[in-house]
Scaffold this active site. Structure first.
Site, mmCIF file in Angstrom:
data_model
loop_
_atom_site.group_PDB
_atom_site.id
_atom_site.type_symbol
_atom_site.label_atom_id
_atom_site.label_comp_id
_atom_site.label_asym_id
_atom_site.label_seq_id
_atom_site.Cartn_x
_atom_site.Cartn_y
_atom_site.Cartn_z
ATOM 1 N N TYR A 158 0.838 -1.211 0.000
ATOM 2 C CA TYR A 158 0.000 0.000 0.000
ATOM 3 C C TYR A 158 0.877 1.268 0.000
ATOM 4 O O TYR A 158 0.649 2.194 -0.791
ATOM 5 C CB TYR A 158 -0.895 -0.039 1.231
ATOM 6 C CG TYR A 158 -1.880 1.094 1.368
ATOM 7 C CD1 TYR A 158 -3.058 1.117 0.631
ATOM 8 C CD2 TYR A 158 -1.637 2.139 2.259
ATOM 9 C CE1 TYR A 158 -3.972 2.156 0.773
ATOM 10 C CE2 TYR A 158 -2.548 3.174 2.416
ATOM 11 C CZ TYR A 158 -3.705 3.174 1.674
ATOM 12 O OH TYR A 158 -4.606 4.206 1.816
ATOM 13 N N LYS A 162 1.157 4.190 -2.851
ATOM 14 C CA LYS A 162 0.848 5.600 -2.581
ATOM 15 C C LYS A 162 2.072 6.486 -2.824
ATOM 16 O O LYS A 162 1.934 7.627 -3.281
ATOM 17 C CB LYS A 162 0.321 5.762 -1.147
ATOM 18 C CG LYS A 162 -1.009 5.027 -0.897
ATOM 19 C CD LYS A 162 -2.127 5.505 -1.810
ATOM 20 C CE LYS A 162 -3.483 4.924 -1.435
ATOM 21 N NZ LYS A 162 -4.566 5.409 -2.309
HETATM 22 P P1 NAP Z 1 -13.233 2.543 0.850
HETATM 23 O O1 NAP Z 1 -14.301 2.925 1.816
HETATM 24 O O2 NAP Z 1 -12.750 1.146 0.813
HETATM 25 O O3 NAP Z 1 -13.714 3.001 -0.613
HETATM 26 C C1 NAP Z 1 -12.939 2.715 -1.755
HETATM 27 C C2 NAP Z 1 -13.880 2.555 -2.916
HETATM 28 O O4 NAP Z 1 -13.095 2.201 -4.081
HETATM 29 C C3 NAP Z 1 -14.884 1.440 -2.697
HETATM 30 O O5 NAP Z 1 -16.173 1.852 -3.099
HETATM 31 C C4 NAP Z 1 -14.354 0.327 -3.583
HETATM 32 O O6 NAP Z 1 -15.345 -0.551 -4.055
HETATM 33 C C5 NAP Z 1 -13.755 1.115 -4.730
HETATM 34 N N1 NAP Z 1 -12.836 0.318 -5.518
HETATM 35 C C6 NAP Z 1 -11.996 -0.653 -5.081
HETATM 36 N N2 NAP Z 1 -11.326 -1.195 -6.091
HETATM 37 C C7 NAP Z 1 -11.763 -0.569 -7.216
HETATM 38 C C8 NAP Z 1 -11.472 -0.722 -8.596
HETATM 39 N N3 NAP Z 1 -10.573 -1.611 -9.015
HETATM 40 N N4 NAP Z 1 -12.101 0.060 -9.497
HETATM 41 C C9 NAP Z 1 -13.030 0.956 -9.077
HETATM 42 N N5 NAP Z 1 -13.348 1.150 -7.785
HETATM 43 C C10 NAP Z 1 -12.732 0.386 -6.859
HETATM 44 O O7 NAP Z 1 -11.939 3.447 1.068
HETATM 45 P P2 NAP Z 1 -11.773 4.911 1.674
HETATM 46 O O8 NAP Z 1 -11.337 4.767 3.072
HETATM 47 O O9 NAP Z 1 -12.921 5.772 1.340
HETATM 48 O O10 NAP Z 1 -10.488 5.382 0.862
HETATM 49 C C11 NAP Z 1 -10.564 6.109 -0.350
HETATM 50 C C12 NAP Z 1 -9.159 6.450 -0.805
HETATM 51 O O11 NAP Z 1 -8.485 7.155 0.223
HETATM 52 C C13 NAP Z 1 -8.310 5.220 -1.097
HETATM 53 O O12 NAP Z 1 -7.471 5.468 -2.202
HETATM 54 C C14 NAP Z 1 -7.486 5.055 0.157
HETATM 55 O O13 NAP Z 1 -6.281 4.394 -0.081
HETATM 56 C C15 NAP Z 1 -7.283 6.510 0.540
HETATM 57 N N6 NAP Z 1 -6.966 6.676 1.962
HETATM 58 C C16 NAP Z 1 -7.880 6.342 2.925
HETATM 59 C C17 NAP Z 1 -7.536 6.526 4.252
HETATM 60 C C18 NAP Z 1 -8.499 6.215 5.374
HETATM 61 O O14 NAP Z 1 -8.113 6.364 6.519
HETATM 62 N N7 NAP Z 1 -9.721 5.793 5.110
HETATM 63 C C19 NAP Z 1 -6.274 7.009 4.598
HETATM 64 C C20 NAP Z 1 -5.385 7.321 3.597
HETATM 65 C C21 NAP Z 1 -5.750 7.159 2.273
HETATM 66 P P3 NAP Z 1 -15.748 -1.840 -3.143
HETATM 67 O O15 NAP Z 1 -15.742 -1.414 -1.748
HETATM 68 O O16 NAP Z 1 -17.101 -2.197 -3.616
HETATM 69 O O17 NAP Z 1 -14.709 -2.870 -3.419
#
Ligand code: NAP
Length: 250
Positions: A158, A162
């Protein structure tokens, strides 16, 4: 309505941070394309997000596909242009985790995370590049992570994806600046979403202890920055990585 008649694509916007960003842009008058992976039940979920965007005052349509498949990202850009006439803002937000210690990490988990998180953003940007360059305008925002800035034990795949996104962001910013296209990255810290809800309670607490503001962020903290970076208020900002992390990285 700063984003009236602007088309905003948000990948991974069926839930979590992406959903909040999509609704926020909708509230500012944008036409939003909700893009997410094509799995069972997702059409209904994506339609619900579209309904929320419309209730907030924007236009919305969903398109399902996989960011790691170039045919799907080509289809996404065509869909946005056919439905709304332009592509003005792209938020590369789709991302996954497959955490493990490196000695236990499978090749499949390494590949999956790099393919969705890094190659996925490359695919979307490549699919959109010609359109943005012809328009001589556009904004790209890549969702990185503090893990990509400082590393994180158990997240080699991961963090590498990133960190790669950060290199991609700076390269695209340099390559497309002459066409008035800006590209920046947001590096969230720990934000309360289904992704962080998966972490065991004791691990969540140890992370909170390390954050100067002593709490996880909310999805709106990220959406607020996305909207700012996409707008005229940020018209002289490109190639930057902005942490939104309660002071975790400083
Ligand atoms: P999340 O709730 O898991 O949402 C991610 C979304 O992306 C989900 O709807 C997922 O679909 C979709 N997805 C996964 N694989 C995909 C693909 N191949 N093509 C199209 N869509 C896809 O994650 P989040 O926490 O909102 O995070 C969003 C972004 O922020 C990510 O890039 C994550 O790495 C980044 N981020 C998050 C955090 C945090 O603390 N939450 C911190 C740092 C960075 P499904 O769920 O249906 O598989």
């Amino acid at each position: 309505m700063e984003y009236e008649n602007k088309t905003v694509i948000v990948t991974g916007s069926a839930r979590g941070i992406g959903r909040e960003i999509a609704i926020k842009f909708g509230g500012l008058g944008a036409n939003v394309v909700v893009f997410d992976i094509d799995i069972e039940g997702q059409a209904e979920t994506a339609q619900t997000v579209c309904d929320e965007i419309k209730a907030a005052g924007g236009g919305a349509k969903y398109y399902l596909g996989d960011v790691s498949k170039p045919d799907d990202t080509d289809g996404l850009i065509k869909f946005a242009k056919d439905e709304f006439g332009s592509v003005d803002v792209i938020v590369n937000n789709a991302g996954i985790t497959r955490d493990n210690l490196i000695m236990r990490m499978s090749e499949a988990d390494w590949d999956a995370v790099l393919t969705v998180n890094l190659k996925g953003a490359f695919n979307v940007i490549k699919s959109a590049a010609r359109t943005l360059m012809k328009q001589r305008a556009g904004v790209i925002i890549n969702m990185a992570s503090v893990s990509g800035v400082m590393g994180n034990a158990g997240q080699a795949n991961y963090a590498a994806s990133k960190a790669g996104l950060i290199g991609l962001t700076k390269s695209v910013a340099k390559e497309l600046a002459s066409r008035n296209i800006r590209c920046n990255a947001i590096a969230p810290g720990f934000i309360q979403t289904p992704m962080t809800d998966k972490l065991p309670e004791n691990i969540q607490q140890s992370y909170k202890d390390a954050i100067p503001l002593k709490r996880f962020g909310q999805v709106e903290d990220i959406a607020n920055l996305a909207v700012f970076l996409a707008g005229d208020g940020a018209k002289y900002i490109t190639g930057q990585v902005i942490n939104v992390d309660g002071g975790l990285v400083m």
